[in-house]
Scaffold this motif. Sequence first.
Motif, PDB file in Angstrom:
ATOM      1  N   VAL A   1     -36.630  18.652 -26.892  1.00 11.46           N
ATOM      2  CA  VAL A   1     -37.539  18.943 -25.778  1.00 11.46           C
ATOM      3  C   VAL A   1     -36.721  18.967 -24.492  1.00 11.46           C
ATOM      4  CG1 VAL A   1     -39.670  18.315 -24.610  1.00 11.46           C
ATOM      5  CG2 VAL A   1     -39.352  17.748 -27.026  1.00 11.46           C
ATOM      6  N   THR A   2     -36.465  20.163 -23.983  1.00 18.58           N
ATOM      7  CA  THR A   2     -35.652  20.312 -22.785  1.00 18.58           C
ATOM      8  C   THR A   2     -36.508  20.195 -21.525  1.00 18.58           C
ATOM      9  OG1 THR A   2     -35.918  22.713 -22.921  1.00 18.58           O
ATOM     10  CG2 THR A   2     -33.967  21.747 -23.953  1.00 18.58           C
ATOM     11  N   LEU A   3     -35.849  19.962 -20.411  1.00 18.48           N
ATOM     12  CA  LEU A   3     -36.545  19.809 -19.140  1.00 18.48           C
ATOM     13  C   LEU A   3     -37.266  21.113 -18.768  1.00 18.48           C
ATOM     14  CD1 LEU A   3     -36.922  17.741 -16.829  1.00 18.48           C
ATOM     15  CD2 LEU A   3     -35.028  18.882 -15.657  1.00 18.48           C
ATOM     16  N   GLY A   4     -38.558  20.997 -18.457  1.00 17.91           N
ATOM     17  CA  GLY A   4     -39.349  22.161 -18.082  1.00 17.91           C
ATOM     18  C   GLY A   4     -39.955  22.910 -19.252  1.00 17.91           C
ATOM     19  N   SER A   5     -39.682  22.469 -20.477  1.00 16.53           N
ATOM     20  CA  SER A   5     -40.192  23.187 -21.656  1.00 16.53           C
ATOM     21  C   SER A   5     -41.600  22.708 -22.003  1.00 16.53           C
ATOM     22  CB  SER A   5     -39.259  22.971 -22.845  1.00 16.53           C
ATOM     23  OG  SER A   5     -39.175  21.584 -23.155  1.00 16.53           O
ATOM     24  N   ALA A   6     -42.274  23.481 -22.818  1.00 17.62           N
ATOM     25  CA  ALA A   6     -43.602  23.132 -23.315  1.00 17.62           C
ATOM     26  C   ALA A   6     -43.705  23.577 -24.771  1.00 17.62           C
ATOM     27  CB  ALA A   6     -44.692  23.787 -22.475  1.00 17.62           C
ATOM     28  N   PHE A   7     -44.181  22.690 -25.635  1.00 24.21           N
ATOM     29  CA  PHE A   7     -44.298  22.975 -27.059  1.00 24.21           C
ATOM     30  C   PHE A   7     -45.753  22.826 -27.488  1.00 24.21           C
ATOM     31  CE2 PHE A   7     -39.926  21.756 -26.442  1.00 24.21           C
ATOM     32  CZ  PHE A   7     -39.206  22.537 -27.320  1.00 24.21           C
ATOM     33  N   HIS A   8     -46.178  23.698 -28.403  1.00 20.30           N
ATOM     34  CA  HIS A   8     -47.505  23.594 -29.014  1.00 20.30           C
ATOM     35  C   HIS A   8     -47.347  22.750 -30.272  1.00 20.30           C
ATOM     36  CE1 HIS A   8     -49.324  26.766 -26.441  1.00 20.30           C
ATOM     37  NE2 HIS A   8     -48.062  27.147 -26.361  1.00 20.30           N
ATOM     38  N   ILE A   9     -48.078  21.638 -30.326  1.00 15.91           N
ATOM     39  CA  ILE A   9     -47.849  20.598 -31.322  1.00 15.91           C
ATOM     40  C   ILE A   9     -49.105  20.369 -32.167  1.00 15.91           C
ATOM     41  CG2 ILE A   9     -47.293  18.157 -31.640  1.00 15.91           C
ATOM     42  CD1 ILE A   9     -44.934  19.845 -30.715  1.00 15.91           C
ATOM     43  N   ILE A  10     -48.882  20.093 -33.462  1.00 10.29           N
ATOM     44  CA  ILE A  10     -49.935  19.671 -34.378  1.00 10.29           C
ATOM     45  C   ILE A  10     -49.453  18.429 -35.119  1.00 10.29           C
ATOM     46  CG2 ILE A  10     -50.999  21.941 -34.683  1.00 10.29           C
ATOM     47  CD1 ILE A  10     -49.336  22.290 -37.215  1.00 10.29           C
ATOM     48  N   PRO A  11     -50.358  17.637 -35.700  1.00 12.54           N
ATOM     49  CA  PRO A  11     -49.930  16.438 -36.429  1.00 12.54           C
ATOM     50  C   PRO A  11     -49.208  16.803 -37.730  1.00 12.54           C
ATOM     51  CG  PRO A  11     -52.269  16.351 -35.871  1.00 12.54           C
ATOM     52  CD  PRO A  11     -51.821  17.740 -35.632  1.00 12.54           C
ATOM     53  N   GLU A  12     -48.329  15.942 -38.151  1.00 12.82           N
ATOM     54  CA  GLU A  12     -47.637  16.128 -39.414  1.00 12.82           C
ATOM     55  C   GLU A  12     -48.655  16.133 -40.556  1.00 12.82           C
ATOM     56  OE1 GLU A  12     -43.740  14.212 -41.669  1.00 12.82           O
ATOM     57  OE2 GLU A  12     -45.043  12.908 -40.467  1.00 12.82           O
ATOM     58  N   GLY A  13     -48.534  17.117 -41.439  1.00 11.72           N
ATOM     59  CA  GLY A  13     -49.450  17.230 -42.564  1.00 11.72           C
ATOM     60  C   GLY A  13     -50.585  18.213 -42.353  1.00 11.72           C
ATOM     61  N   LEU A  14     -50.830  18.610 -41.097  1.00 10.66           N
ATOM     62  CA  LEU A  14     -51.930  19.549 -40.831  1.00 10.66           C
ATOM     63  C   LEU A  14     -51.656  20.917 -41.449  1.00 10.66           C
ATOM     64  CD1 LEU A  14     -54.585  20.283 -39.396  1.00 10.66           C
ATOM     65  CD2 LEU A  14     -53.255  20.783 -37.348  1.00 10.66           C
ATOM     66  N   ALA A  15     -50.405  21.363 -41.401  1.00 16.29           N
ATOM     67  CA  ALA A  15     -50.074  22.698 -41.918  1.00 16.29           C
ATOM     68  C   ALA A  15     -50.306  22.797 -43.415  1.00 16.29           C
ATOM     69  CB  ALA A  15     -48.621  23.033 -41.586  1.00 16.29           C
ATOM     70  N   GLU A  16     -50.293  21.655 -44.137  1.00 16.24           N
ATOM     71  CA  GLU A  16     -50.461  21.689 -45.593  1.00 16.24           C
ATOM     72  C   GLU A  16     -51.905  21.458 -46.027  1.00 16.24           C
ATOM     73  OE1 GLU A  16     -48.044  19.760 -44.095  1.00 16.24           O
ATOM     74  OE2 GLU A  16     -46.529  21.329 -44.410  1.00 16.24           O
ATOM     75  N   LEU A  17     -52.800  21.214 -45.087  1.00 15.89           N
ATOM     76  CA  LEU A  17     -54.199  20.968 -45.464  1.00 15.89           C
ATOM     77  C   LEU A  17     -54.815  22.206 -46.108  1.00 15.89           C
ATOM     78  CD1 LEU A  17     -55.854  18.970 -42.528  1.00 15.89           C
ATOM     79  CD2 LEU A  17     -55.259  18.145 -44.796  1.00 15.89           C
ATOM     80  N   GLU A  18     -55.627  22.000 -47.146  1.00 10.19           N
ATOM     81  CA  GLU A  18     -56.324  23.100 -47.803  1.00 10.19           C
ATOM     82  C   GLU A  18     -57.766  23.212 -47.335  1.00 10.19           C
ATOM     83  OE1 GLU A  18     -56.009  22.687 -52.001  1.00 10.19           O
ATOM     84  OE2 GLU A  18     -53.815  22.895 -52.051  1.00 10.19           O
ATOM     85  N   HIS A  19     -58.366  22.116 -46.920  1.00  9.71           N
ATOM     86  CA  HIS A  19     -59.757  22.121 -46.480  1.00  9.71           C
ATOM     87  C   HIS A  19     -59.854  21.452 -45.108  1.00  9.71           C
ATOM     88  CE1 HIS A  19     -61.002  23.414 -50.476  1.00  9.71           C
ATOM     89  NE2 HIS A  19     -60.264  22.441 -50.985  1.00  9.71           N
ATOM     90  N   GLY A  20     -60.664  22.053 -44.246  1.00  6.14           N
ATOM     91  CA  GLY A  20     -60.881  21.492 -42.917  1.00  6.14           C
ATOM     92  C   GLY A  20     -59.720  21.655 -41.960  1.00  6.14           C
ATOM     93  N   LYS A  21     -58.841  22.608 -42.235  1.00 10.97           N
ATOM     94  CA  LYS A  21     -57.651  22.773 -41.397  1.00 10.97           C
ATOM     95  C   LYS A  21     -58.011  23.202 -39.980  1.00 10.97           C
ATOM     96  CE  LYS A  21     -53.238  25.275 -41.288  1.00 10.97           C
ATOM     97  NZ  LYS A  21     -52.349  26.220 -42.012  1.00 10.97           N
ATOM     98  N   LEU A  22     -58.902  24.180 -39.860  1.00 14.29           N
ATOM     99  CA  LEU A  22     -59.265  24.674 -38.526  1.00 14.29           C
ATOM    100  C   LEU A  22     -59.968  23.611 -37.710  1.00 14.29           C
ATOM    101  CD1 LEU A  22     -60.471  28.319 -39.283  1.00 14.29           C
ATOM    102  CD2 LEU A  22     -58.280  27.580 -38.345  1.00 14.29           C
ATOM    103  N   GLU A  23     -60.859  22.846 -38.357  1.00 17.18           N
ATOM    104  CA  GLU A  23     -61.576  21.797 -37.634  1.00 17.18           C
ATOM    105  C   GLU A  23     -60.623  20.727 -37.128  1.00 17.18           C
ATOM    106  OE1 GLU A  23     -62.517  23.154 -40.369  1.00 17.18           O
ATOM    107  OE2 GLU A  23     -64.602  23.820 -40.148  1.00 17.18           O
ATOM    108  N   GLU A  24     -59.684  20.314 -37.973  1.00  7.70           N
ATOM    109  CA  GLU A  24     -58.745  19.278 -37.558  1.00  7.70           C
ATOM    110  C   GLU A  24     -57.806  19.783 -36.462  1.00  7.70           C
ATOM    111  OE1 GLU A  24     -58.837  16.232 -38.230  1.00  7.70           O
ATOM    112  OE2 GLU A  24     -60.420  16.344 -39.738  1.00  7.70           O
ATOM    113  N   LYS A  25     -57.391  21.038 -36.576  1.00  8.58           N
ATOM    114  CA  LYS A  25     -56.501  21.591 -35.551  1.00  8.58           C
ATOM    115  C   LYS A  25     -57.223  21.711 -34.216  1.00  8.58           C
ATOM    116  CE  LYS A  25     -53.377  25.451 -34.620  1.00  8.58           C
ATOM    117  NZ  LYS A  25     -52.798  26.721 -35.130  1.00  8.58           N
TER     118      LYS A  25
END
Length: 359
Positions: free
Chosen positions: A225-249
């Motif tokens: 994470v560099t100075l002035g940067s911005a990252f879009h972040i999700i919790p670990e494990g969210l990308a592998e969810l099969e059900h309820g992924k959109l709601e959790e995101k």
Amino acid sequence: MAQDDYDGKDITVAHSSGADHSLGDQDPGLAVVPTDGFSDPGLLPHRRRVTDADPKKARKAERTVYTLFYLSIVGSIFAIAAYMAFPMESNNVGDVRLSTVFIGLGITLALLAIGFGAVHWGKSLMADHEGIDIRHPTRGSDETRERAVEIFDEANRESGFGRRTLIRNSLIGALIAFPLPAVVLFRGLAPQDQDPVKLLSHTMWKKGTRLTLDPSGLPVKATDVTLGSAFHIIPEGLAELEHGKLEEKAKAAVLLMRLRPEDLNQLPDRKNWSYDGIVAYSKICTHVGCPVALYEQQTHHLLCPCHQSQFDVANHCEVIFGPAKRPLPQLPIAVDAEGYLVAQSDFHEPVGPSFWERS
């Protein structure tokens, strides 16, 4: 003669020949007294339509009108059926697209058919005689009020609303059916068997959950994470969810930014919520839940592009402009033994629009 102050040209007082300019002792100045006023043209002669002259054409127009109203009912029912046939609970993008397309087609048919039917009814069957209705701001006499009732009766006869039962009944049916898709759709926004307030009060974040990039799910180190940067972040494990992924995101999405530590004005109880100038805030706007995705690194401002709410990252994302009423919730973060950024806990307040936290 009068003289123009700008170009020195003489200006002659306008007048009409033969007009009476006698204004007593008053100077008419530049007043213009016209004598060629226009006369009232009156109403144009009434033109009969084909439906006025031909009963067969009138019956055909009537069939067209009530057919359009029946089509509106079909469109409303189709929208409800599409909502049930293509549920979005699977979180499959294809299912969401199909549901949106078919529901939209049904609602479009319902609305357009009502509009076309009403316009065709007015243009082809309702009386189209032009008239003048002089309105008075005060209560009329009893005779005037009785005449008003007669006018309503005449309007009913001229429109055919009471006489053309098929048109009337189909219109009533279309107006009753049209709001039903909205009722079904809005009811489906909340869980059927769970309390939405409790569901929206907690996210996937918990102590030790790594911050990962959206959408890849790769963990983020503090050194990335560099100075002035911005990252879009999700919790670990969210990308592998099969059900309820959109709601959790939709609840757990976070923006990660790095400022100079001296630029952060942190409250005493939040000094350990950041790491070396790195802060994490909910990406969900507290106005109506739009994604806050625009970061201005020089001013440290976050902008919601939907309704222009602005938040000051250097001051705990306080609202500095726009309709949002409260700051973006902050996610407490730290660094684990391997140097990866992790959450210290879940958010300490509900994320998203303020009305979600009201029980």
